[in-house]
Design a protein around this motif. Sequence first.
Motif, mmCIF file in Angstrom:
data_model
loop_
_atom_site.group_PDB
_atom_site.id
_atom_site.type_symbol
_atom_site.label_atom_id
_atom_site.label_comp_id
_atom_site.label_asym_id
_atom_site.label_seq_id
_atom_site.Cartn_x
_atom_site.Cartn_y
_atom_site.Cartn_z
ATOM 1 N N SER A 61 0.815 -1.210 0.000
ATOM 2 C CA SER A 61 0.000 0.000 0.000
ATOM 3 C C SER A 61 0.845 1.254 0.000
ATOM 4 O O SER A 61 0.358 2.328 -0.314
ATOM 5 N N HIS A 81 -7.392 -4.933 -3.825
ATOM 6 C CA HIS A 81 -6.641 -4.787 -2.581
ATOM 7 C C HIS A 81 -6.521 -6.165 -1.928
ATOM 8 O O HIS A 81 -7.450 -6.954 -1.978
ATOM 9 N N THR A 117 -14.139 -1.736 6.559
ATOM 10 C CA THR A 117 -12.980 -1.102 7.186
ATOM 11 C C THR A 117 -13.456 -0.181 8.315
ATOM 12 O O THR A 117 -14.647 0.158 8.369
ATOM 13 N N THR A 161 -7.470 -3.313 7.371
ATOM 14 C CA THR A 161 -6.727 -2.181 6.766
ATOM 15 C C THR A 161 -6.159 -1.227 7.802
ATOM 16 O O THR A 161 -5.156 -0.583 7.540
#
Lengths: 92, 435
Positions: free
Chosen positions: B135, B179, B224, B248
């Motif tokens: 990321s 992701h 998230t 996350t």
Amino acid sequence: MKDNERELAALLITALNLEDKRVDDVDPAAPLFGEPGQGWGLDSIDALEIALAVQQKYGVELRAEDEATRRAFASLAALADYIAHQRAVQAV
Amino acid sequence: MKLPLLAPAEANAPLFLHRGATITRAQFAQAALELAARLPDAPAALNLCEDRYCFALAFAALALRGQPALLPPSGHASALAAVRADHPGAYAIGDHPTCAVELVLPRTAAPRDPAPRVELPALAADLCVAIVYTSGSTGAPQPIRKPWHALSHAGQELARRLLDGHGRCHIVATVPPQHMYGLEASVLLALAGGHGVHRGRPVFPPDVRTALDELPAPRILVTTPVHIRALLASGTKLPELAGVISATAPLPCELAERAEAQFSAPVHEIYGCSEAGSLATRRTLAGEPWQPLPGVTIEYQAGGCSARGVHLPQPVPLQDVLEACDGGFRLLGRAADMLKVAGKRASLADLTQKLLSIPGVIDGIVFQPEAGAAQDVLSRPAALVVAPRLSEREIRAALARLIDPVFLPRPLRKVERLPRNDVGKLARAALRELL
């Protein structure tokens, strides 16, 4: 700039803490999202904040999965028009 | 060794759901075989599909052809150009008529009736099926090659750990399939875990409600901390949930408690990283320890922790400081966070918490501008602060009362907002630019 655009610009500036942006300097046709440095340069987390602020102030729910909302997020002017339209529909 | 591309299940089990329509396991297998047959020859392909069925279809077809799916860290033109530059000859698959791709999968295409007993061939366990990117919260995005056995293992173990006992679940995910977390906790829970997944990616609270309303129970929300906060703030009423899964970023206990009360469902977190995928889970309430997934062991060393896994070719160094405890481990902070100034140690996470505790500070971060700065050099952290009503001088004065002066950030800059990316993370490069 129309009154409802000024009001919405002020809401966005407050909700997103855009402290260096002034309502008078806003271009209603500028893109809200996109690559940093273009238009407002907002991101998807900002979109979530805008949706919350618009729901709380105008009672209008924004839906990202809806093609009309996608178009509404193109610019401040488009978003202001969309909100006005939704409120008119809800008032009927 | 070969591993199935689709978990064993009955042919008419729903794999993808949307607006009352379902795509069954057999329909998916048929469509994947057909797409694989018409893909061009190429070394790899970008999978930019947003619809989770289209994404999984492209993913499976590419795997059948032995072409790794390139999963760019964001949809920004610059990120796509960087991935393309690294993979000459690669083409892109998308599911939106307007996107600049070589191959468009129409979202509305109705899958044909499958041939009787259609099955997808098994894949070589070590076939590279995806290349994901870190990321960037700890440096420039790095490519990571994912063999099929690692992804398949994650889908199966997450299903066993988080969904067992519910029967076949139906999942709505607010995170993109490109992701690592979104890939494992949605697409792979379908392909390798045998559960059903909603095709959409709802983000706004009313969209999340609509998507969940479209699914039969038991429903699972994969999301998230940012989306959980928005759902709670909007007061949106969701249908009955069997569970909420978050990852996350650390989910504050207080937010987890409110979410459990509001949604009447347990909230679990997944701990992992792009390099190693999902490693551990916990129920957030009461700060329960993290429990590694089966096949994962954590090595605790003074110089840094690392993860070993049956799915990993070598130990993966972790960016976090972990501490073993009864029944698992606790997360003490990010290792890149550990700061040593003039012989004193502090964690940047701790300093950030102190900064955020100052009345009038809305958001902020204390961070190390230089990645990998020598540990013993006197290197002060920097800070970016969102605090419209305070001056930089007032913030510094307030912070000086809370922390040891050697850790006072310099420079400390006021900004209008922090450059959080699509999943709410902060990239070091973007932070440095703001200083």
